[in-house]
Design a protein around this motif. Structure first.
Motif, PDB file in Angstrom:
ATOM      1  N   PRO A 283       0.798  -1.237   0.000  1.00 26.97           N
ATOM      2  CA  PRO A 283       0.000   0.000   0.000  1.00 26.97           C
ATOM      3  C   PRO A 283       0.828   1.283   0.000  1.00 26.97           C
ATOM      4  O   PRO A 283       0.326   2.338  -0.382  1.00 26.97           O
ATOM      5  N   THR A 284       2.076   1.207   0.434  1.00 23.41           N
ATOM      6  CA  THR A 284       2.874   2.428   0.536  1.00 23.41           C
ATOM      7  C   THR A 284       3.607   2.759  -0.759  1.00 23.41           C
ATOM      8  O   THR A 284       4.285   3.776  -0.836  1.00 23.41           O
ATOM      9  N   ASP A 285       3.463   1.923  -1.757  1.00 24.07           N
ATOM     10  CA  ASP A 285       4.232   2.085  -2.995  1.00 24.07           C
ATOM     11  C   ASP A 285       3.574   3.144  -3.889  1.00 24.07           C
ATOM     12  O   ASP A 285       2.972   2.840  -4.905  1.00 24.07           O
ATOM     13  N   THR A 286       3.710   4.410  -3.504  1.00 24.99           N
ATOM     14  CA  THR A 286       3.022   5.468  -4.250  1.00 24.99           C
ATOM     15  C   THR A 286       3.670   5.738  -5.600  1.00 24.99           C
ATOM     16  O   THR A 286       3.099   6.463  -6.414  1.00 24.99           O
TER      17      THR A 286
ATOM     18  N   VAL B  17      -8.154   0.727  -1.101  1.00 24.75           N
ATOM     19  CA  VAL B  17      -7.887   0.416  -2.501  1.00 24.75           C
ATOM     20  C   VAL B  17      -6.883   1.370  -3.127  1.00 24.75           C
ATOM     21  O   VAL B  17      -6.602   1.275  -4.302  1.00 24.75           O
ATOM     22  N   THR B  18      -6.348   2.310  -2.337  1.00 23.34           N
ATOM     23  CA  THR B  18      -5.420   3.277  -2.912  1.00 23.34           C
ATOM     24  C   THR B  18      -4.002   3.032  -2.418  1.00 23.34           C
ATOM     25  O   THR B  18      -3.794   2.424  -1.367  1.00 23.34           O
ATOM     26  N   VAL B  19      -3.040   3.523  -3.189  1.00 21.55           N
ATOM     27  CA  VAL B  19      -1.668   3.587  -2.684  1.00 21.55           C
ATOM     28  C   VAL B  19      -1.497   4.998  -2.138  1.00 21.55           C
ATOM     29  O   VAL B  19      -1.725   5.972  -2.814  1.00 21.55           O
ATOM     30  N   ASP B  20      -1.176   5.096  -0.897  1.00 21.89           N
ATOM     31  CA  ASP B  20      -1.198   6.429  -0.279  1.00 21.89           C
ATOM     32  C   ASP B  20      -0.219   6.538   0.874  1.00 21.89           C
ATOM     33  O   ASP B  20      -0.504   7.175   1.870  1.00 21.89           O
ATOM     34  N   GLY B  21       0.913   5.920   0.769  1.00 20.78           N
ATOM     35  CA  GLY B  21       1.877   6.054   1.846  1.00 20.78           C
ATOM     36  C   GLY B  21       1.342   5.462   3.121  1.00 20.78           C
ATOM     37  O   GLY B  21       0.973   4.302   3.168  1.00 20.78           O
ATOM     38  N   ALA B  22       1.217   6.276   4.155  1.00 23.19           N
ATOM     39  CA  ALA B  22       0.836   5.770   5.471  1.00 23.19           C
ATOM     40  C   ALA B  22      -0.667   5.674   5.635  1.00 23.19           C
ATOM     41  O   ALA B  22      -1.189   5.937   6.704  1.00 23.19           O
TER      42      ALA B  22
ATOM     43  N   THR C 285      -5.882   1.174  -9.523  1.00 26.18           N
ATOM     44  CA  THR C 285      -5.460   0.497  -8.298  1.00 26.18           C
ATOM     45  C   THR C 285      -6.681  -0.053  -7.574  1.00 26.18           C
ATOM     46  O   THR C 285      -7.757   0.526  -7.618  1.00 26.18           O
ATOM     47  N   THR C 286      -6.485  -1.198  -6.912  1.00 25.94           N
ATOM     48  CA  THR C 286      -7.525  -1.770  -6.063  1.00 25.94           C
ATOM     49  C   THR C 286      -6.846  -2.615  -5.005  1.00 25.94           C
ATOM     50  O   THR C 286      -5.624  -2.688  -4.957  1.00 25.94           O
TER      51      THR C 286
ATOM     52  N   VAL D 190       3.788   3.921  -7.994  1.00 26.98           N
ATOM     53  CA  VAL D 190       3.029   3.311  -9.090  1.00 26.98           C
ATOM     54  C   VAL D 190       2.090   4.312  -9.748  1.00 26.98           C
ATOM     55  O   VAL D 190       1.609   4.068 -10.843  1.00 26.98           O
ATOM     56  N   VAL D 191       1.815   5.445  -9.074  1.00 30.00           N
ATOM     57  CA  VAL D 191       0.970   6.460  -9.711  1.00 30.00           C
ATOM     58  C   VAL D 191       1.795   7.672 -10.143  1.00 30.00           C
ATOM     59  O   VAL D 191       1.240   8.723 -10.446  1.00 30.00           O
TER      60      VAL D 191
ATOM     61  N   ARG E  52      -1.859  -4.183  -2.763  1.00 32.59           N
ATOM     62  CA  ARG E  52      -2.657  -3.518  -3.793  1.00 32.59           C
ATOM     63  C   ARG E  52      -2.361  -4.183  -5.132  1.00 32.59           C
ATOM     64  O   ARG E  52      -1.249  -4.652  -5.366  1.00 32.59           O
TER      65      ARG E  52
END
Lengths: 236, 62
Positions: A177-180, B48-53, A202-203, A182-183, A213
């Protein structure tokens, strides 16, 4: 032989305990029904509303050939309003009836009504990365079939003036989830090199969990003014 | 518990049944309208999002 009084109080305790158990069980069943069924009813309602709003808005304003919002008084396209729909998305791989509104931002409330556009990422068709998140399960299960995406699948976005046809570049990629990154405008690990017009979906992964994710990347393949009718991927 | 409620409802058995049914419907309505919408984001299905913490994303409402 116990006294009648103690038998009565024992009965009261047992009965109350049973009633509590039945109550809790009923609550759990109702909650499961809410999560699995009712959220889907609410999301389908909200998505229909969103698409109807977009269609009536687009019908009022004449279609302009540019990708931006044509009614913008300023030079730059008007910003999307938080939590409001601005485009529709169709993915034929998910079924011919699969159509969801894309709303601005990725807050929980927004994602209950459709797909959410990561604020700050590119607009549809723009250079950069148009990033969109959606529920895999609950709230209508929009991205239920996410793992079935394959290279070459079409992701078609309509912003009222243009049909944007994106092509999936590779099979869904699993990450944390922390892999930002990718966007990012040029998403890391996507295989894309250098700037371009990209799309990221993403989901959650696993289906009912949140430890990872799933990511799908696509690049812009074709654009078509709305006035020229649906793109071949939708009619064929 | 339910026996106590039943005994404190007014009227004959028919009136009590109707009132009891209305009470059940009111409770279910309150659950679906207020309690479950509050509780549902505590489940992980919305992440469902990638959002760091997981801040400000579609997470569990952090």
């Amino acid at each position: 032989m116990p006294s009648p009084l103690s038998v009565r109080s024992l009965r009261l305790v047992v009965r109350t305990f049973s009633e509590l158990c039945i109550t809790v069980g009923t609550l759990i069943v109702l909650f499961v029904a809410y999560v699995l069924l009712w959220t889907g009813v609410k999301a389908a309602d909200a998505a229909d509303d969103g698409i109807a709003t977009l269609n009536s808005r687009w019908a009022r304003q004449p279609a302009a050939p540019s990708a931006g919002a044509p009614s913008a008084p300023s030079a730059s396209p008007s910003p999307y309003r938080d939590g409001k729909p601005f485009a529709t998305m169709r993915i034929p791989r998910f079924g011919s009836g699969w159509e969801w509104p894309v709303l601005e931002n990725t807050e929980a409330r927004t994602l209950q009504k459709g797909l959410g556009h990561y604020s700050g990422t590119a607009r549809p068709g723009e250079s950069g990365n148009f990033a969109v998140a959606g529920h895999r399960r609950t709230y209508g299960d929009p991205f239920k079939d996410f793992p079935k995406l394959r290279p070459g699948d079409a992701v078609i976005v309509n912003d009222g003036t243009t049909w944007f046809t994106y092509r999936i570049a590779k099979e869904p990629y699993r990450t944390v989830p922390t892999d930002t990154a990718v966007v990012d405008p040029v998403p890391r690990r996507s295989g894309f090199e250098g700037p371009g017009r990209y799309l990221t979906l993403t989901t959650c992964e696993p289906e009912w969990g949140s430890s990872h994710r799933l990511i799908a990347w696509a690049h812009l393949d074709a654009t078509r003014p709305v006035s020229e009718g649906k793109p071949p991927d939708l009619t064929g | 518990m339910y026996g106590w409620i039943w005994r404190h409802l007014p009227g004959n058995a028919w009136v009590r049944s109707v009132i009891a049914l209305l009470l059940v419907l009111a409770v279910v309505y309150a659950l679906f309208q207020y309690v479950f919408p509050w509780a549902e984001p505590l489940l992980p299905f919305g992440d469902v999002t990638v959002d760091g913490a997981s801040a400000g994303g579609a997470g569990a409402g952090q």
